[in-house]
Scaffold this motif. Structure first.
Motif, mmCIF file in Angstrom:
data_model
loop_
_atom_site.group_PDB
_atom_site.id
_atom_site.type_symbol
_atom_site.label_atom_id
_atom_site.label_comp_id
_atom_site.label_asym_id
_atom_site.label_seq_id
_atom_site.Cartn_x
_atom_site.Cartn_y
_atom_site.Cartn_z
ATOM 1 N N GLY A 87 19.687 43.618 62.665
ATOM 2 C CA GLY A 87 18.636 44.588 61.644
ATOM 3 C C GLY A 87 18.089 45.473 62.394
ATOM 4 O O GLY A 87 18.060 46.774 61.945
ATOM 5 N N LEU A 88 17.870 44.752 63.970
ATOM 6 C CA LEU A 88 17.301 45.914 64.848
ATOM 7 C C LEU A 88 18.213 46.762 65.111
ATOM 8 O O LEU A 88 18.047 48.376 64.929
ATOM 9 C CB LEU A 88 16.873 45.246 66.202
ATOM 10 N N GLN A 110 20.853 48.169 63.169
ATOM 11 C CA GLN A 110 20.076 49.230 61.870
ATOM 12 C C GLN A 110 19.620 50.291 61.601
ATOM 13 O O GLN A 110 19.880 51.250 61.619
ATOM 14 C CB GLN A 110 20.358 47.896 60.885
ATOM 15 N N LEU A 111 17.950 49.671 62.252
ATOM 16 C CA LEU A 111 17.250 50.565 62.603
ATOM 17 C C LEU A 111 17.534 52.263 63.732
ATOM 18 O O LEU A 111 17.306 53.049 63.186
ATOM 19 C CB LEU A 111 16.106 49.682 62.847
ATOM 20 N N GLU A 145 19.989 54.374 63.173
ATOM 21 C CA GLU A 145 19.520 55.745 62.431
ATOM 22 C C GLU A 145 18.064 56.943 63.214
ATOM 23 O O GLU A 145 17.914 58.175 62.687
ATOM 24 C CB GLU A 145 18.194 55.433 61.191
ATOM 25 N N GLU A 146 18.073 56.054 64.265
ATOM 26 C CA GLU A 146 17.541 57.139 65.308
ATOM 27 C C GLU A 146 18.472 58.240 65.653
ATOM 28 O O GLU A 146 20.207 57.131 66.357
ATOM 29 C CB GLU A 146 16.837 56.013 66.478
#
Lengths: 573, 124
Positions: free
Chosen positions: A373-374, A376-377, A380-381
């Motif tokens: 999850g981290l 994937q976040l 996007e950065e």
């Protein structure tokens, strides 16, 4: 006969009287007898003498006659008796099933009755009428004994002889005979004749040997054997009438002691209450019983005995005995206990392990899904620092590999836990396409030269998820272990056989050295190539999934050429 | 239309991931709790009349009250009965999936980590 004597007497009287008269008359004329009276006197005197003599003569004739007649009669009687005896002998010789022989000892003439033909199969031409022929037919192992025995008998002057030996048949086989002989002596007390009767006892002998063998079995077997009578009035289980050695050894009692006892006294009454009641009931109902009981030795030691009790009936259907075969099974009992204990421990271990693997897989999954999850976040950065970018990439790769491993392990645990899996008919081509799409983001599937050889309209009877997982593993393996020197080519074919559907999956990749790794290709945590993302799980999972669907998998491979997997799927019945 | 999502997970990192993912989706208001009972209390008191747009994202594996207990409590509570529940788990156990079908309130079962796509699909 008396008339004969009378006739002779009368003739004698007449002739003597005539001679006397003539002689008196003639002498009187010659010597001129003086008186006529004197002449008469002479004649009268002679006649008296003649008559007296005649009487004496008659007496002797009659007496002699009498004696002759007696002799004759007794002679006739003896002849008749002999004739009868001979007839009787003939009848007996014909009627008996024994083989009769008749040996004239001084002339060595030997006669046989029909038995020699009927029982021993000889023809008249085969037989020589002497004692040597008889002896030549006695079994070589018996003949020495019999000849010694016979000569000793002849020297002994007794009349009855008996011996058992084997006698040769015409066909070369031997029969056991019981030979009984009777010796006849001559006037000088020397043996002159011997008559014998040979009884064929082959069947008896065989039966005897069979019984002896059976007895040997009972005596020598390691199983304990017990026989009781049928009378259960004194004890609930009847009294012992026979035990073999093994039984005495097992119980520690000696035979004589046991013969006073009932088996009832040998069992541990406390521990076997219900089983003993069952046994006593079976005995009362004359039914076969089989059980295991705790038994007591003479010295008090306890042991487990497994036994049967079988009623024995005589020809009239009368229940006469119980036979019981028993065996000390303490050791087996002990082992059984140990085995049970072992199984208990093993299943507990197994359960613990399963629990452990569930917990582990779940406890690993939670942080992994956080990581994913981290990541994937993070994707996007915007990251400008190249080093950080590389680190994040490496971080991401490792995390995904970790996730795959934990997922595979989880699947293995589930498969191992559910030995049978629900199956359905599926279209294999559809599944293959789905799997290809799934890995399209990992590799450019269009680069792979994939050839499909599917027999048209074959549906596979499998679990869809498992089947796709198998294809996924095989496909990713083929891509992972491709030969960099040439473009990857994969040939997938599906053929319907009589019993199963065979899927074969062939690549031209690196190949596996089966000589070296053959036995562990499908093992857990086995790796055959030094590649960073090989987990040593894929083929293990594939095999587990194939087998849980009732199929089987085989591999053929050669280093540098490629690998082919052949999977047989059960067809729907 | 505004959607209200309450996320309950004992794992603060998972909670953070979920929060960050949900915040990227427009028209969603998010609140997160590590304690399920506290979450229910807050939810009960702050409920608007518009229950149709209320969602609870619930982690199944929690130490004190596990997800199923929360599901049961919500089902038994008149004011929370119409709140839609989305179950979350890092491993989707087929048994749990079967069990989820027993509760009409449960509208979905999602595997962690939560993805934007999955949530958007759900909200449509």
């Amino acid at each position: 006969m008396k008339s004969n004597a009378n006739k002779i007497t009368v003739v004698f009287v007449l002739v003597a009287a005539f001679v006397a008269i003539v002689s008196v008359v003639t002498m009187d004329a010659a010597f001129s007898s003086d008186t006529f009276d004197h002449l008469y006197l002479h004649i009268a005197r002679d006649l008296v003498f003649i008559i007296l003599t005649a009487f004496v003569l008659r007496y002797f004739i009659i007496k002699n006659d009498q004696r002759n007649r007696d002799t004759l009669r007794s002679l006739e009687e003896r002849t008749k008796a002999i004739k009868q005896a001979n007839e009787r002998y003939d009848i007996v010789a014909k009627a008996t099933s024994d083989t009769i022989w008749d040996w004239n000892i001084p002339t060595d003439h030997f006669e046989w009755n029909k038995g020699i033909f009927e029982i021993f199969g000889y023809g008249a031409d085969d037989i020589e009428n002497n004692s040597s022929w008889w002896f030549s037919k006695i079994h070589p192992q018996d003949s020495m004994r019999i000849s010694v025995n016979l000569y000793a008998f002849l020297a002994q002057k007794s009349q009855n002889w008996q011996a058992e030996y084997r006698f040769l048949r015409k066909d070369g086989s031997y029969r056991y005979v019981l030979d009984r002989g009777f010796l006849v002596f001559g006037p000088d007390a020397r043996p002159v004749r011997m008559i014998g009767a040979m009884q064929d006892v082959t069947r008896l002998k065989k039966e005897e040997r069979r019984l002896k063998l059976l007895e040997t079995v009972i005596t020598n077997t390691l199983d304990s054997i017990l026989i009781t009578d049928a009378d259960n009035s004194k004890f609930p289980i009847p009294q012992i009438v026979f035990v073999n050695k093994a039984f005495a050894n097992m119980t520690g009692f000696d035979e004589l002691e046991l013969l006073q006892m009932s088996p009832y006294q040998l069992y541990d009454l406390e521990e076997n209450r219900t089983l003993l009641d069952e046994l006593v009931l079976a005995i009362a109902q004359k039914k076969t019983a089989e059980m295991e009981l705790k038994s007591a030795r003479k010295d008090g030691a306890r042991f487990w005995v497994r036994f049967s009790f079988v009623p024995v009936f005589d020809n009239e259907g009368e229940h006469t005995h119980w036979i019981s075969i028993q065996r000390d099974v303490s050791k087996q009992k002990e082992q059984e206990k140990e085995r049970e204990q072992l199984i208990r421990e093993l299943s507990q271990n197994n359960k613990d392990l399963r629990q452990f693997s569930y917990i582990t897989s779940h406890n690993l999954r939670a942080p992994i899904s956080n990581l994913i999850g981290l990541l994937q976040l993070l994707e996007e950065e915007q990251i400008d620092n190249e080093t950080v970018k590389l680190i994040v990439e490496g971080f991401s790769k490792s995390t995904h590999l970790l996730q795959e491993t934990v997922n595979d392990l989880g699947k293995v645990v589930i498969i191992r836990d559910n030995p049978s899996i629900e199956k359905q008919l599926i279209d294999p081509l559809e599944s293959l396409n789905r799997v290809k799409m799934q890995i399209d983001n990992l590799i450019n599937i269009s680069e792979v030269n994939m050839e499909l050889n599917f027999e048209p309209e074959v549906e596979l009877y499998v679990n869809r998820a498992y089947f796709e997982s198998i294809l996924l593993n095989l496909l990713t393996n083929a891509v992972k272990y491709r030969n960099k020197k040439r473009p990857l080519k994969i040939v997938v074919s599906l053929r319907r056989e009589e019993q199963f559907d065979r899927l074969s999956f062939a690549d031209n990749g690196l190949g596996i050295d089966l000589e070296k790794h053959g036995s562990k290709v499908f093992g857990l945590y086995q790796r055959f190539h030094n590649l960073p993302d090989s987990k040593g799980l894929g083929l293990y999972l594939v095999k587990s999934q194939v087998e849980s669907m009732g199929g089987r998998i085989e591999i053929a491979s050669s280093v540098g050429c490629g690998t082919t997997f052949m999977i047989d799927f059960q067809r729907k019945l | 239309m505004e959607k209200y999502v309450t996320v309950i997970d004992d794992d603060p990192i998972a909670l953070m991931v979920a929060g960050l993912v949900l915040k990227k989706i427009p028209n969603i208001k998010v609140q997160t709790f590590t304690d399920g009972i506290e979450a229910l209390q807050v939810l009960r008191s702050s409920l608007t009349s518009d229950k149709k747009n209320q969602f609870v994202f619930l982690d199944l594996n929690m130490p004190l009250y596990d997800g199923w207990e929360i599901v049961q409590q919500m089902g038994a509570d008149d004011s929370l009965q119409s709140v839609k529940i989305v179950l979350l788990s890092s491993s989707v156990d087929p048994e749990d999936q079967q069990r989820a079908k027993l509760y009409s309130q449960v509208i979905a079962f999602l595997e962690k980590p939560l993805s934007k796509d999955a949530v958007e699909k759900l909200m449509q």
